[in-house]
Design a protein around this motif. Sequence first.
Motif, PDB file in Angstrom:
ATOM      1  N   GLU A  10      38.110 -26.788  -0.464  1.00 19.33           N
ATOM      2  CA  GLU A  10      37.710 -25.387  -0.454  1.00 19.33           C
ATOM      3  C   GLU A  10      38.937 -24.489  -0.360  1.00 19.33           C
ATOM      4  OE1 GLU A  10      34.001 -24.889   1.418  1.00 19.33           O
ATOM      5  OE2 GLU A  10      34.579 -22.894   2.174  1.00 19.33           O
ATOM      6  N   VAL A  11      39.822 -24.832   0.553  1.00 19.59           N
ATOM      7  CA  VAL A  11      41.110 -24.144   0.595  1.00 19.59           C
ATOM      8  C   VAL A  11      42.128 -25.094  -0.039  1.00 19.59           C
ATOM      9  CG1 VAL A  11      42.908 -23.195   2.071  1.00 19.59           C
ATOM     10  CG2 VAL A  11      40.488 -22.929   2.699  1.00 19.59           C
ATOM     11  N   ASN A  12      42.826 -24.614  -1.066  1.00 18.83           N
ATOM     12  CA  ASN A  12      43.834 -25.465  -1.703  1.00 18.83           C
ATOM     13  C   ASN A  12      44.807 -26.005  -0.663  1.00 18.83           C
ATOM     14  OD1 ASN A  12      42.690 -24.741  -4.077  1.00 18.83           O
ATOM     15  ND2 ASN A  12      44.573 -24.021  -5.044  1.00 18.83           N
ATOM     16  N   GLY A  13      45.078 -27.290  -0.752  1.00 16.77           N
ATOM     17  CA  GLY A  13      46.096 -27.860   0.122  1.00 16.77           C
ATOM     18  C   GLY A  13      45.572 -28.372   1.445  1.00 16.77           C
ATOM     19  N   GLU A  14      44.306 -28.134   1.720  1.00 19.58           N
ATOM     20  CA  GLU A  14      43.728 -28.514   3.010  1.00 19.58           C
ATOM     21  C   GLU A  14      43.982 -29.993   3.339  1.00 19.58           C
ATOM     22  OE1 GLU A  14      39.705 -27.259   2.855  1.00 19.58           O
ATOM     23  OE2 GLU A  14      39.538 -27.041   5.022  1.00 19.58           O
ATOM     24  N   LEU A  15      43.778 -30.861   2.371  1.00 17.09           N
ATOM     25  CA  LEU A  15      43.992 -32.293   2.617  1.00 17.09           C
ATOM     26  C   LEU A  15      45.359 -32.763   2.133  1.00 17.09           C
ATOM     27  CD1 LEU A  15      40.459 -33.729   1.702  1.00 17.09           C
ATOM     28  CD2 LEU A  15      41.439 -33.284   3.967  1.00 17.09           C
ATOM     29  N   SER A  16      45.935 -32.075   1.172  1.00 19.59           N
ATOM     30  CA  SER A  16      47.207 -32.558   0.620  1.00 19.59           C
ATOM     31  C   SER A  16      48.407 -32.168   1.487  1.00 19.59           C
ATOM     32  CB  SER A  16      47.410 -32.038  -0.813  1.00 19.59           C
ATOM     33  OG  SER A  16      47.450 -30.629  -0.836  1.00 19.59           O
ATOM     34  N   GLN A  17      48.320 -31.033   2.179  1.00 19.07           N
ATOM     35  CA  GLN A  17      49.472 -30.621   3.003  1.00 19.07           C
ATOM     36  C   GLN A  17      49.785 -31.647   4.103  1.00 19.07           C
ATOM     37  OE1 GLN A  17      51.347 -28.246   1.746  1.00 19.07           O
ATOM     38  NE2 GLN A  17      50.638 -26.213   2.298  1.00 19.07           N
ATOM     39  N   PRO A  18      48.759 -32.151   4.841  1.00 19.44           N
ATOM     40  CA  PRO A  18      49.072 -33.176   5.845  1.00 19.44           C
ATOM     41  C   PRO A  18      49.681 -34.436   5.232  1.00 19.44           C
ATOM     42  CG  PRO A  18      46.882 -32.266   6.225  1.00 19.44           C
ATOM     43  CD  PRO A  18      47.353 -31.720   4.914  1.00 19.44           C
ATOM     44  N   ILE A  19      49.282 -34.776   4.011  1.00 21.56           N
ATOM     45  CA  ILE A  19      49.871 -35.943   3.342  1.00 21.56           C
ATOM     46  C   ILE A  19      51.350 -35.661   3.052  1.00 21.56           C
ATOM     47  CG2 ILE A  19      49.830 -37.342   1.232  1.00 21.56           C
ATOM     48  CD1 ILE A  19      46.750 -36.837   1.170  1.00 21.56           C
ATOM     49  N   PHE A  20      51.607 -34.467   2.536  1.00 25.91           N
ATOM     50  CA  PHE A  20      52.996 -34.062   2.275  1.00 25.91           C
ATOM     51  C   PHE A  20      53.847 -34.214   3.536  1.00 25.91           C
ATOM     52  CE2 PHE A  20      56.315 -30.865   2.396  1.00 25.91           C
ATOM     53  CZ  PHE A  20      56.944 -31.038   1.176  1.00 25.91           C
ATOM     54  N   CYS A  21      53.268 -33.835   4.681  1.00 25.78           N
ATOM     55  CA  CYS A  21      54.008 -33.829   5.950  1.00 25.78           C
ATOM     56  C   CYS A  21      54.390 -35.220   6.448  1.00 25.78           C
ATOM     57  CB  CYS A  21      53.190 -33.124   7.034  1.00 25.78           C
ATOM     58  SG  CYS A  21      53.088 -31.349   6.818  1.00 25.78           S
ATOM     59  N   GLU A  22      53.890 -36.263   5.829  1.00 29.36           N
ATOM     60  CA  GLU A  22      54.226 -37.617   6.262  1.00 29.36           C
ATOM     61  C   GLU A  22      55.669 -38.002   5.925  1.00 29.36           C
ATOM     62  OE1 GLU A  22      52.178 -40.404   7.873  1.00 29.36           O
ATOM     63  OE2 GLU A  22      51.781 -38.404   8.661  1.00 29.36           O
ATOM     64  N   VAL A  23      56.336 -37.234   5.070  1.00 29.51           N
ATOM     65  CA  VAL A  23      57.752 -37.494   4.806  1.00 29.51           C
ATOM     66  C   VAL A  23      58.577 -36.654   5.786  1.00 29.51           C
ATOM     67  CG1 VAL A  23      59.628 -37.220   3.126  1.00 29.51           C
ATOM     68  CG2 VAL A  23      57.413 -38.151   2.402  1.00 29.51           C
ATOM     69  N   ASP A  24      59.565 -37.274   6.399  1.00 27.73           N
ATOM     70  CA  ASP A  24      60.328 -36.554   7.433  1.00 27.73           C
ATOM     71  C   ASP A  24      61.460 -35.742   6.801  1.00 27.73           C
ATOM     72  OD1 ASP A  24      61.664 -38.870   6.699  1.00 27.73           O
ATOM     73  OD2 ASP A  24      62.576 -39.147   8.674  1.00 27.73           O
ATOM     74  N   PHE A  25      61.062 -34.660   6.153  1.00 22.99           N
ATOM     75  CA  PHE A  25      62.042 -33.789   5.510  1.00 22.99           C
ATOM     76  C   PHE A  25      62.994 -33.156   6.528  1.00 22.99           C
ATOM     77  CE2 PHE A  25      58.708 -33.809   2.236  1.00 22.99           C
ATOM     78  CZ  PHE A  25      59.473 -33.993   1.093  1.00 22.99           C
ATOM     79  N   ASP A  26      64.213 -32.926   6.086  1.00 26.97           N
ATOM     80  CA  ASP A  26      65.194 -32.219   6.917  1.00 26.97           C
ATOM     81  C   ASP A  26      65.163 -30.722   6.652  1.00 26.97           C
ATOM     82  OD1 ASP A  26      66.915 -34.468   8.216  1.00 26.97           O
ATOM     83  OD2 ASP A  26      66.597 -35.068   6.133  1.00 26.97           O
ATOM     84  N   VAL A  27      64.858 -30.364   5.399  1.00 27.52           N
ATOM     85  CA  VAL A  27      64.741 -28.948   5.038  1.00 27.52           C
ATOM     86  C   VAL A  27      63.591 -28.807   4.049  1.00 27.52           C
ATOM     87  CG1 VAL A  27      65.857 -26.968   3.932  1.00 27.52           C
ATOM     88  CG2 VAL A  27      67.217 -28.518   5.357  1.00 27.52           C
TER      89      VAL A  27
END
Length: 579
Positions: free
Chosen positions: A109-126
């Motif tokens: 319903e809101v774009n990114g609702e489920l994909s953003q947490p998946i993205f966050c699984e990589v430990d980005f530095d920036v």
Amino acid sequence: MIALLVLVPLLVAAAGTGLSPRRQPNARVPNRHDELRALEWGDLNFLHTTDTHGWLAGHILEKQFSGDWGDFVSFTTHMRALADARGKDLLIIDTGDRHDGNGLSDATEVNGELSQPIFCEVDFDVVTVGNHELYTGIASLQEFHSIRHHFQDRYVVSNVEVFDDSEWKPLGSKYRVFETKNLKKRVLAFGFLFNFDGNDKQITRVTKVEHEIEKQWFQDVLRDILPTVDYIVLAGHIPVRDWPEFQTILDAIREKHSTIPVSMFGGHSHVRDYVVYDDNAVALQSGRYVETIGFASVNLTENGPEFSRAYIDFNQRTMAFHSGAASIAEFVTDRGRNLSEYIARTRQQLDLDDYQTYIPQTYYMDRAPYPSERSVYTLFEENILPLLTSPPELVAKQQTRFVFLNTGALRFDMFKGPYTKDSTFILSPFRNKWFYIADIPLETAEKVLPILNGQGRVLQANSRFMGALYLNEMEQEEVVEQQGDGYIGSRRPSFGYVTEDDEGDQGDDTVHRAWRFYDVPNAIVSVQRKSTENATLVFHGFMTWYIEQALAQLTSLPYEILPHGGEDITELVPLYFQN
Ligand SMILES: *[C@@H]1O[C@H](CO)[C@@H](O)[C@H](O)[C@H]1NC(C)=O
Ligand SMILES: *[C@@H]1O[C@H](CO)[C@@H](O)[C@H](O)[C@H]1NC(C)=O
Ligand SMILES: *[C@@H]1O[C@H](CO)[C@@H](O)[C@H](O)[C@H]1NC(C)=O
Ligand SMILES: [Zn+2]
């Protein structure tokens, strides 16, 4: 942390579903004979993603890009371990545009609702922000509450503010200073968005780069912090070539420090590219849609920095190779496998594989000549747009109908295989509405398309224009072969990116036969002829301004723009292929 709290229970629930632990269901394997080039490590090493647009499940129908975000988790784990073993450092960077373009991000319903947490699984530095995070206020607030919350000071956004709790706040940290793990280098990082104006102005404020760097905070950082650091990382949702923003920021830095090494990481125009700005400053851009992992490295020598770059095709074979893993099984880590399974499960929950029709051959945007039977635009012009249903009062007029489509309305190639719910988001993430103008003299209507296509490339976001190319017979065959499946295991290199940048054409990690890119027009038109003297123009709301500009050159007669209704383009596709 909120993102992780949501994710963990779902991961537990995903265990034991029996889904393939190694790949998204139906994803293909890349050609195992393609030659791979090794990465050239340095003191500081960088992995870079950009413009992922929700493609975290990878490309199910394209074997060369068949890795997923779980594989990227495995890859970053191995690469960090390799850096530690060598006593070097690895930094991982993303430069924005995380949704709009794939069902995984857009079917919620809101774009990114489920994909953003998946993205966050990589430990980005920036991590920084792209324009697609700012079109709607709701997306920006989600960005603020999920991405910013998760990455904290590693979410670096130098020139965007968000309206939250009745006040304007920086969307991310304005800059970040940190020390690298092994070599203890002090790094100063910024994160800029290009001079974007299409944001929801109630919720976000984008300050032009040239104005932001005049502000006190930036001047203070240059005065007080710049002299204390060894290195600058300039993340930006900004194309690295031909756009002024990176140069503007670099100039401001160079005014204070003429030699400090600077690595820039760009995005937005969806290309692989690498630009040498000066002896001590370089910029890498790492493509789009989870096709590419950018790699950059630098040796900090007494004679100044020595840089290197590479573009990694996003699949398990390349990632396992660069990780030094002996096999795919050895490459995939537990965390990576967990995430891949979770992605597969999320795709299932969202019904992304929901079958609508079958596409019998591949149609390309700019990888086939237009017009041609391989061109997605020819397909739309000849077969798909004619199926648009007009309202009865318009049909009754019996006028010749011109259905216009700006080529940018289609976002990606259509691959041979099932056309699914996912495909609809991939083909066109925005649901455009049709409008029409009736009673336009036929001869006037005929002149609209040439004007649209003579206006420069205003309607076209595609920047891979390589000029009109003459096609001889052999080249046409190559176009046909590019879409074939025949080369799995073939000893001829597969087709793919051969990127020409400031360092030559050896940067792609996989040695390919080069894809060719062809010129495409701004707009196409599909004409359904009738014998009456007048015509009707039908077009997306997005094109209204351009149609009005064209008509202003052609006629002084008054006209009316009315809503047309009818199927959106993603609904028209199955109508054609079902027949
Ligand atoms: C993967 O998920 C399983 C089950 O949900 C869990 O037991 C395990 O600890 C997870 N492993 C990693 C490395 O995250
Ligand atoms: C860095 O130095 C090492 C050792 O001399 C060399 O093997 C490597 O290729 C260099 N990397 C770059 C990016 O210059
Ligand atoms: C054609 O359109 C013009 C206005 O552009 C209108 O005056 C004329 O009546 C129309 N002709 C027919 C046959 O509808
Ligand atoms: Zn983008």
